[in-house]
Design a protein around this motif. Sequence first.
Motif, PDB file in Angstrom:
ATOM      1  N   UNK A 149       0.827  -1.203   0.000  1.00 52.47           N
ATOM      2  CA  UNK A 149       0.000   0.000   0.000  1.00 52.47           C
ATOM      3  C   UNK A 149       0.869   1.264   0.000  1.00 52.47           C
ATOM      4  N   UNK A 150       1.765   1.349  -0.963  1.00 55.08           N
ATOM      5  CA  UNK A 150       2.577   2.546  -1.145  1.00 55.08           C
ATOM      6  C   UNK A 150       2.406   3.023  -2.591  1.00 55.08           C
ATOM      7  N   UNK A 151       2.691   4.276  -2.824  1.00 53.41           N
ATOM      8  CA  UNK A 151       2.551   4.851  -4.157  1.00 53.41           C
ATOM      9  C   UNK A 151       3.467   4.135  -5.140  1.00 53.41           C
ATOM     10  N   UNK A 152       2.940   3.851  -6.322  1.00 50.54           N
ATOM     11  CA  UNK A 152       3.676   3.067  -7.320  1.00 50.54           C
ATOM     12  C   UNK A 152       5.038   3.683  -7.635  1.00 50.54           C
ATOM     13  N   UNK A 153       5.084   4.978  -7.865  1.00 49.75           N
ATOM     14  CA  UNK A 153       6.346   5.633  -8.220  1.00 49.75           C
ATOM     15  C   UNK A 153       7.359   5.562  -7.077  1.00 49.75           C
ATOM     16  N   UNK A 154       6.877   5.545  -5.851  1.00 52.72           N
ATOM     17  CA  UNK A 154       7.796   5.399  -4.716  1.00 52.72           C
ATOM     18  C   UNK A 154       8.356   3.985  -4.657  1.00 52.72           C
ATOM     19  N   UNK A 155       7.534   2.992  -5.007  1.00 54.24           N
ATOM     20  CA  UNK A 155       7.979   1.593  -4.951  1.00 54.24           C
ATOM     21  C   UNK A 155       9.029   1.283  -6.016  1.00 54.24           C
ATOM     22  N   UNK A 156       9.129   2.112  -7.046  1.00 46.89           N
ATOM     23  CA  UNK A 156      10.184   1.904  -8.040  1.00 46.89           C
ATOM     24  C   UNK A 156      11.556   2.250  -7.489  1.00 46.89           C
ATOM     25  N   UNK A 157      11.602   2.989  -6.409  1.00 44.74           N
ATOM     26  CA  UNK A 157      12.853   3.299  -5.686  1.00 44.74           C
ATOM     27  C   UNK A 157      13.904   3.937  -6.585  1.00 44.74           C
ATOM     28  N   UNK A 158      13.492   4.837  -7.459  1.00 46.54           N
ATOM     29  CA  UNK A 158      14.469   5.505  -8.328  1.00 46.54           C
ATOM     30  C   UNK A 158      15.414   6.413  -7.537  1.00 46.54           C
ATOM     31  N   UNK A 159      14.965   6.886  -6.385  1.00 50.11           N
ATOM     32  CA  UNK A 159      15.843   7.700  -5.560  1.00 50.11           C
ATOM     33  C   UNK A 159      16.976   6.902  -4.949  1.00 50.11           C
ATOM     34  N   UNK A 160      16.811   5.571  -4.865  1.00 51.31           N
ATOM     35  CA  UNK A 160      17.848   4.720  -4.287  1.00 51.31           C
ATOM     36  C   UNK A 160      18.860   4.257  -5.327  1.00 51.31           C
ATOM     37  N   UNK A 161      18.374   3.796  -6.486  1.00 48.36           N
ATOM     38  CA  UNK A 161      19.305   3.235  -7.460  1.00 48.36           C
ATOM     39  C   UNK A 161      19.627   4.189  -8.612  1.00 48.36           C
ATOM     40  N   UNK A 162      18.669   5.016  -9.007  1.00 48.36           N
ATOM     41  CA  UNK A 162      18.888   5.881 -10.175  1.00 48.36           C
ATOM     42  C   UNK A 162      19.624   7.165  -9.792  1.00 48.36           C
ATOM     43  N   UNK A 163      19.000   7.967  -8.928  1.00 46.11           N
ATOM     44  CA  UNK A 163      19.667   9.189  -8.459  1.00 46.11           C
ATOM     45  C   UNK A 163      20.523   8.926  -7.231  1.00 46.11           C
ATOM     46  N   UNK A 164      20.536   7.697  -6.758  1.00 44.22           N
ATOM     47  CA  UNK A 164      21.335   7.344  -5.596  1.00 44.22           C
ATOM     48  C   UNK A 164      22.620   6.625  -5.971  1.00 44.22           C
ATOM     49  N   UNK A 165      22.526   5.306  -6.150  1.00 46.52           N
ATOM     50  CA  UNK A 165      23.710   4.483  -6.368  1.00 46.52           C
ATOM     51  C   UNK A 165      24.452   4.838  -7.648  1.00 46.52           C
ATOM     52  N   UNK A 166      23.728   4.954  -8.760  1.00 46.07           N
ATOM     53  CA  UNK A 166      24.390   5.228 -10.038  1.00 46.07           C
ATOM     54  C   UNK A 166      25.109   6.583 -10.027  1.00 46.07           C
ATOM     55  N   UNK A 167      24.459   7.572  -9.437  1.00 48.90           N
ATOM     56  CA  UNK A 167      25.077   8.898  -9.385  1.00 48.90           C
ATOM     57  C   UNK A 167      26.294   8.897  -8.458  1.00 48.90           C
ATOM     58  N   UNK A 168      26.228   8.167  -7.361  1.00 46.99           N
ATOM     59  CA  UNK A 168      27.380   8.084  -6.444  1.00 46.99           C
ATOM     60  C   UNK A 168      28.567   7.427  -7.144  1.00 46.99           C
ATOM     61  N   UNK A 169      28.300   6.384  -7.941  1.00 44.22           N
ATOM     62  CA  UNK A 169      29.396   5.747  -8.676  1.00 44.22           C
ATOM     63  C   UNK A 169      30.028   6.720  -9.666  1.00 44.22           C
ATOM     64  N   UNK A 170      29.191   7.502 -10.339  1.00 49.59           N
ATOM     65  CA  UNK A 170      29.735   8.514 -11.242  1.00 49.59           C
ATOM     66  C   UNK A 170      30.526   9.577 -10.508  1.00 49.59           C
ATOM     67  N   UNK A 171      30.008  10.020  -9.349  1.00 50.51           N
ATOM     68  CA  UNK A 171      30.715  11.028  -8.560  1.00 50.51           C
ATOM     69  C   UNK A 171      32.056  10.506  -8.065  1.00 50.51           C
ATOM     70  N   UNK A 172      32.105   9.230  -7.719  1.00 54.34           N
ATOM     71  CA  UNK A 172      33.376   8.630  -7.287  1.00 54.34           C
ATOM     72  C   UNK A 172      34.402   8.672  -8.419  1.00 54.34           C
ATOM     73  N   UNK A 173      33.945   8.409  -9.642  1.00 53.32           N
ATOM     74  CA  UNK A 173      34.856   8.488 -10.790  1.00 53.32           C
ATOM     75  C   UNK A 173      35.325   9.919 -11.013  1.00 53.32           C
TER      76      UNK A 173
END
Length: 249
Positions: free
Chosen positions: A87-111
């Motif tokens: 019972x959570x909003x669909x867009x929140x369940x996609x977790x783009x803040x965790x993997x898209x703007x989170x993990x992927x961006x951190x890996x780029x920032x590390x580079x």
Amino acid sequence: MPMERETGLFLHPYKDVHVGACPNIYISGSSSDPLRRGHPSNDPGMCVSRCLRCVGVALVALATVCAVANVLLLLPELKVHFLLEGHVTREASWATGLWSSGLLVVLGARAFLQSSHTAGCCAFRTQMLRQALYSCACLLSSAFCCLVSFTGLVQGPHCLYNTTSGPAWGVPLQPTADRDAGYLYNRSLWSGVCLEPKSVVQWNVILFSILGGASGLQALLCAANVINTLLGVVLGRGVGNNKVGPVSV
């Protein structure tokens, strides 16, 4: 008499010496004048590296904001059972803040942070070309998160609301053919439609706005970084290390 070699030319160890064929050019034996000695602050390569470092630090901070906002979106009322029951909003369940703007961006920032320490002209240009590709990847991932966030903001939250057949779970505030997303401008709907989770409309509006704004800022930084790294490819490093300057008359 001992001679010193600097920038491919022989330098007198005690005083400024004119270059033979160029009477208006001299090589200074003193490092006190940044204009004569090619001070690092005048080096375009150093400026590119400094920008990379700043962008990398900013992206890490924004990625942290995105991750925290997405986690809170998954926990309305800070209770995990809504997530476990779906019972959570669909867009929140996609977790783009965790993997898209989170993990992927951190890996780029590390580079970006690692490349700022690269020495050598050819190695620096190669790294800048790689960073341009990393920047494009981070740009796409952060822009995707921004799009998803504002879609979730417009669609409205997933909540329990009253229907003609009784309470049901759904998205009562989503736009329809005869209704737009006017709930964002009609605060009377924020507390009069959704029964559970409590204050879920305010919760989603605030957190999706934060998530969309932070990921949008990430996209802008990555777009600027594409230009910055391309400048690094063109300019390279060490342009300002030339120690030859005009003789003052």
